[in-house]
Design an enzyme around this catalytic site. Structure first.
Site, PDB file in Angstrom:
ATOM      1  N   HIS A 262      63.801  12.826 -38.571  1.00 41.16           N
ATOM      2  CA  HIS A 262      65.052  12.298 -38.013  1.00 41.16           C
ATOM      3  C   HIS A 262      66.197  12.394 -39.035  1.00 41.16           C
ATOM      4  CE1 HIS A 262      67.582   9.549 -35.656  1.00 41.16           C
ATOM      5  NE2 HIS A 262      66.701   9.634 -34.685  1.00 41.16           N
TER       6      HIS A 262
ATOM      7  N   GLU B 101      66.186  17.047 -33.645  1.00 37.17           N
ATOM      8  CA  GLU B 101      64.806  16.542 -33.693  1.00 37.17           C
ATOM      9  C   GLU B 101      63.927  17.419 -32.806  1.00 37.17           C
ATOM     10  OE1 GLU B 101      65.147  12.301 -32.550  1.00 37.17           O
ATOM     11  OE2 GLU B 101      67.243  12.636 -32.955  1.00 37.17           O
TER      12      GLU B 101
ATOM     13  N   HIS C 242      60.736   5.705 -30.673  1.00 36.53           N
ATOM     14  CA  HIS C 242      60.320   6.114 -32.020  1.00 36.53           C
ATOM     15  C   HIS C 242      59.107   5.348 -32.569  1.00 36.53           C
ATOM     16  CE1 HIS C 242      63.754   8.581 -31.830  1.00 36.53           C
ATOM     17  NE2 HIS C 242      64.635   7.887 -32.521  1.00 36.53           N
TER      18      HIS C 242
HETATM   19  C1  BGC Z   1      67.790   8.977 -30.179  1.00 35.47           C
HETATM   20  C2  BGC Z   1      68.922   8.020 -29.993  1.00 35.47           C
HETATM   21  C3  BGC Z   1      68.625   6.768 -30.794  1.00 35.47           C
HETATM   22  C4  BGC Z   1      68.490   7.186 -32.230  1.00 35.47           C
HETATM   23  C5  BGC Z   1      68.163   6.008 -33.091  1.00 35.47           C
HETATM   24  C6  BGC Z   1      67.693   9.306 -31.629  1.00 35.47           C
HETATM   25  O1  BGC Z   1      66.582  10.108 -31.844  1.00 35.47           O
HETATM   26  O2  BGC Z   1      67.964  10.152 -29.437  1.00 35.47           O
HETATM   27  O3  BGC Z   1      69.086   7.686 -28.632  1.00 35.47           O
HETATM   28  O4  BGC Z   1      69.621   5.828 -30.643  1.00 35.47           O
HETATM   29  O5  BGC Z   1      67.488   8.139 -32.368  1.00 35.47           O
HETATM   30  O6  BGC Z   1      68.471   6.297 -34.398  1.00 35.47           O
END
Ligand code: BGC
Length: 335
Positions: free
Chosen positions: A170, A301, A99
């Site tokens: 998210h 997402e 991210h």
């Molecule tokens: C991911 C997860 C991650 C999470 C964190 C998601 O987008 O797929 O693996 O732990 O984000 O908040």
């Protein structure tokens, strides 16, 4: 900008329409703090997990409701090569990059370009070399609420030098209400025949795995809880945490909560969608009076595939001065 000045810049905005929908957002990470839609009794129900106030998004938040970037999802070992030059990004998720790194777009205070009763435009300029990504990337993220209870998110990013970009939102939804216990009863349908297969670190192997006959098949609607344990055992994820290869049929996904009567459909022009069932939420974050727990909410997402920069046969996340990043996702609510 010092900390005191930064805090002064933090704001909260309310978008609303004439059909009973209200969305509260902040310029910290473009976070969606609350999203209220009419339930089956016509009462407003807040269907996203969120924190109490805008400043809280500067702290720990499991990415609740925020925009993630420059590159959402994982990059294997945080490494990639562009025009023969190797880049090493932060490894902030075990040995992987997740991210956007240590301080991704979710922690930035965005500029408000335009704000109206049902629309807001945020922008952020990510300097060349930020989080070790090449190029100065100017990003715009627009939230628009329409009368048919659709929240549309438009993403746009242009660069001065070749770089990589994969933006998404998210939000964790719980269509029974942000304070409902879990998501097991939600009935989910996803128009996808394949997943990008992953290893134990959730990095794609490059293979496409058919969902037919596996716990991951949501072509026929089924409750999220039905196969969540089996799905979670496959890569030790503790639930769903997989990128679906969307088959192009609209909507990409629809979800229905029998208790509230709220239905959400997701439409996008992106080829992939990470379905994450909130497996790693562990009681460490409290917001709106609720301590969020494992499986309290789910994320859809929409995105380019994870680690796509290291898989030449995946759709490309490379952006150039001539080829900006552009995508949209629309979340529509009905009862
Ligand atoms: C991911 C997860 C991650 C999470 C964190 C998601 O987008 O797929 O693996 O732990 O984000 O908040």
């Amino acid at each position: 900008m010092n900390f005191a000045e930064a805090i002064m810049e933090i704001k909260t905005f309310e978008l609303s329409n004439q059909s009973g929908m209200t969305v509260t957002v902040t310029n910290v990470g473009c976070a969606i703090i609350s999203l209220k839609v009419p339930d089956k009794n016509g009462q407003p129900r807040d269907v996203v997990l969120g924190l109490d106030k805008a400043e809280d998004y500067l702290g720990k938040h499991f990415y609740l409701g925020v925009i993630i970037g420059r590159v959402g999802n994982r990059i294997g070992y945080g490494k990639f090569t562009l025009d023969g030059k190797e880049y090493q990004l932060a490894t902030n998720d075990g040995k992987q990059h997740l991210h956007g790194g240590v301080e991704g777009f979710d922690k930035k205070i965005w500029t408000v370009e335009e704000s109206g009763p049902a629309k807001i435009v945020f922008s952020y300029v990510s300097p060349d070399g930020e989080e070790n990504y090449p190029g100065r990337l100017a990003v715009r993220c627009t939230y628009t609420l329409s009368q048919d209870n659709t929240l549309r998110i438009d993403y746009f990013a242009e660069t001065d030098t070749k770089t990589i970009c994969n933006l998404t939102n998210h939000s964790y939804f719980n269509l029974e209400g942000y304070d409902a216990k879990d998501i097991y009863g939600h009935v989910m349908q996803i128009n996808a025949d394949q997943l990008t297969a992953v290893d134990e670190a959730l990095i794609p192997t490059g293979a496409f795995a058919p969902v037919a006959g596996t716990p991951f098949d949501f072509n026929a609607p089924k409750p999220i809880g039905q196969d969540i344990e089996k799905a979670g055992a496959v890569n030790s994820t503790g639930g769903f945490d997989h990128n679906y290869v969307l088959n192009g049929k609209a909507p990409a996904a629809s979800v229905y909560a029998p208790g509230s009567g709220v239905k959400m459909t997701v439409t996008t022009d992106m080829p992939g969608m990470q379905f994450y069932s909130g497996n790693f939420i562990d009681g460490a974050v409290t917001g709106k009076g609720v301590t969020y727990q494992k499986h309290s909410g789910f994320c859809l997402e929409t995105q380019l595939y994870p680690d796509t920069i290291n898989q030449p046969h995946f759709p490309s996340c490379v952006v150039t001065p001539d080829k900006p990043f552009r995508s949209f996702t629309a979340f529509k609510f009905e009862k």
